[in-house]
Design an enzyme around this catalytic site. Structure first.
Site, short mmCIF file in Angstrom:
data_model
loop_
_atom_site.label_atom_id
_atom_site.label_comp_id
_atom_site.label_asym_id
_atom_site.label_seq_id
_atom_site.Cartn_x
_atom_site.Cartn_y
_atom_site.Cartn_z
N PHE A 1 0.86 -1.19 0.00
CA PHE A 1 0.00 0.00 0.00
C PHE A 1 0.89 1.23 0.00
O PHE A 1 1.73 1.40 0.88
CB PHE A 1 -0.95 0.04 1.21
CG PHE A 1 -1.91 1.19 1.13
CD1 PHE A 1 -3.02 1.13 0.30
CD2 PHE A 1 -1.67 2.37 1.82
CE1 PHE A 1 -3.89 2.20 0.17
CE2 PHE A 1 -2.55 3.46 1.70
CZ PHE A 1 -3.65 3.37 0.88
N ASP B 1 9.24 2.47 1.82
CA ASP B 1 8.06 3.20 2.27
C ASP B 1 7.87 2.88 3.76
O ASP B 1 7.37 1.81 4.12
CB ASP B 1 6.85 2.76 1.44
CG ASP B 1 5.54 3.40 1.91
OD1 ASP B 1 5.52 3.98 3.02
OD2 ASP B 1 4.55 3.32 1.17
N LYS C 1 2.14 9.36 8.33
CA LYS C 1 1.41 8.84 9.49
C LYS C 1 1.91 9.42 10.82
O LYS C 1 1.54 10.52 11.18
CB LYS C 1 1.40 7.31 9.48
CG LYS C 1 0.50 6.76 8.35
CD LYS C 1 -0.05 5.38 8.61
CE LYS C 1 -1.25 5.11 7.70
NZ LYS C 1 -0.92 4.58 6.39
C1 LIG Z 1 -1.02 4.93 4.97
C2 LIG Z 1 0.08 4.58 4.04
C3 LIG Z 1 0.37 5.35 2.90
C4 LIG Z 1 -0.49 6.50 2.45
O1 LIG Z 1 -0.44 7.57 3.34
P1 LIG Z 1 -1.50 8.76 3.19
O2 LIG Z 1 -1.05 9.75 4.21
O3 LIG Z 1 -2.86 8.18 3.47
O4 LIG Z 1 -1.40 9.27 1.81
C5 LIG Z 1 1.45 5.00 2.14
N1 LIG Z 1 2.23 3.96 2.46
C6 LIG Z 1 1.99 3.19 3.55
C7 LIG Z 1 2.91 2.06 3.87
C8 LIG Z 1 0.90 3.47 4.37
O5 LIG Z 1 0.65 2.69 5.43
#
Ligand SMILES: *Cc1c(COP(=O)(O)O)cnc(C)c1O
Length: 400
Positions: free
Chosen positions: A138, A224, A254
């Protein structure tokens, strides 16, 4: 007084209906607890979606926001701004990357990282542009990040997808090697542990082997850390759990702002290829959000919150394993630090989440047969015990 039902009626009249909300109307938070409009208290094991790593309304963060709000909220990045500096210093002094660009969300941070990768490809690799990502990943909801996110549910309605991404199996180095094309591939982007994909922990050498392959091919190894960063899995950054691993590019969001919308992408010096004019953001590095982020990061580092997450996570996993012994439909408890999943052989996650609400516990059904826990990292053992007692009571019913 506006009742909870009034709020719900207004919500359904005015908002785009893009989410099926849980019943409580939450109005206040403190530490691991949140309170709804009717005064009922809940243990929040979702923590604003792995955002509130030091809990709701931490006094250091609240104070930093109050203080900054009285000085200056926003100025153009064309001018020097000071609140982002202490945060930049903490992030860089405690990691293996050298430079940071602040933005406003995880998706945006990953977009920035991918721009770094594209420019790396354009200038160093004969125009290579493709980024390898994994299934069940994600990376966010923008047009490009939907292509990066290897989950059909996030992609099917939006085809044709943005070009320049290829999705391969996670935890499979050979799949990355097979997808690599010289002159076309410019980077690999991975989560150290897949969060939204169901708390998938790779085998011990996976990240290191992918990193070594990237360096052999001179492509960028990008992590990420939007969900795993800022202490969640037991070290300040997730990659620090894996021996010998250092990202070339890392993204955060986050928990970075402790509730203020804040993201960042960070690079090593050698691939810090963005030059004046290449990237920008009106709100990026905003004084209010970075003041919140600096206060939170200081608490996380000074109080060794990652170590606390590791210890409390081990305690929590032990208790969950106790439930697994009692309920044979629980097939696995897995996680690192305080990013933990409970896997079941029945599709009762949704029912369990719903049944836990009146008992005063907020949790997430990350899959129909899987519950995810991401409490504040400073949740107490009493709070863990309380959550376990509620789960025990609820699972006895939903699992029957
Ligand atoms: C939540 C998340 C995102 C996206 O972050 P947003 O602030 O909602 O755009 C990207 N990568 C990972 C691993 C996430 O958990």
């Amino acid at each position: 007084m506006t009742t909870s039902d009034d709020y719900k009626a207004l919500e359904s009249k005015y908002y785009m209906q893009v989410v099926n909300r849980m019943p409580p109307v939450l109005v206040r938070g403190e530490g691991t607890r949140v309170f709804d409009n009717d005064g009922k208290s809940y243990l929040d094991f979702t923590a604003g979606w792995a955002v509130l790593n030091i809990g709701h309304n931490h006094p250091a963060v609240t104070e930093a926001i109050r203080d900054q709000a009285g000085k200056i909220l926003q100025m153009s990045n064309l001018f020097y701004t000071t609140p982002q500096l202490p945060l930049a210093k903490i992030l860089i002094d405690n990691s293996d990357v050298d430079r940071v660009f602040f933005c406003n969300s995880g998706a945006e941070a990953n977009e920035g990282a991918c721009k770094v990768a594209r420019k790396w490809g354009k200038t160093k690799l004969d125009g290579a542009y493709e980024i390898i990502t994994t299934f069940d990943s994600f990376h966010g909801r923008t047009q490009a990040m939907m292509a990066a996110t290897g989950q059909p549910a996030y992609q099917e309605k939006w085809t044709p997808l943005m070009p320049g991404f290829v999705n391969v199996a996670y935890n499979d180095v050979q799949a990355i090697k097979d997808a690599y094309v010289e002159g076309r591939t410019c980077a690999v982007m991975l989560e150290p542990i897949q969060g939204e994909g169901g708390v998938n922990i790779p085998s011990e050498n996976y990240l290191k082997d992918v990193m070594d392959f990237c360096h052999e091919k001179n492509i960028l190894f990008m992590l990420d850390e939007v969900q795993t960063g800022m202490g969640r899995i037991g070290t300040l950054f997730g990659y620090q759990q894996f021996t010998g691993v250092e990202p070339d590019v890392m993204t955060l969001a986050k928990a970075l702002g402790s509730g203020a919308p804040l993201g960042a992408f960070l690079t090593k010096e050698f691939c810090s290829v963005l030059e004046p004019g290449d990237h920008g953001s009106t709100f990026g590095g905003n004084a209010l959000t970075t003041a919140a982020g600096a206060a939170a990061a200081k608490v996380i580092v000074d109080e060794n919150i990652p170590e606390l997450a590791k210890e409390t996570g081990a305690y929590f996993q032990g208790k969950l394993n106790g439930l697994a012994e009692k309920y044979d439909f629980i097939t696995e408890v897995r996680g690192m630090g305080l990013l933990i999943a409970l896997q079941m052989n029945k599709e009762i996650a949704g029912a369990t989440v719903t049944a836990a609400l009146p008992e005063g516990l907020l949790i997430n059904a990350v899959r129909p047969n899987m519950i995810r826990f991401m409490p504040p990292l400073n949740a107490t053992r009493d709070e863990i015990d309380e959550a376990i007692a509620i789960l025990d009571k609820v699972l006895a019913v939903t699992g029957a």
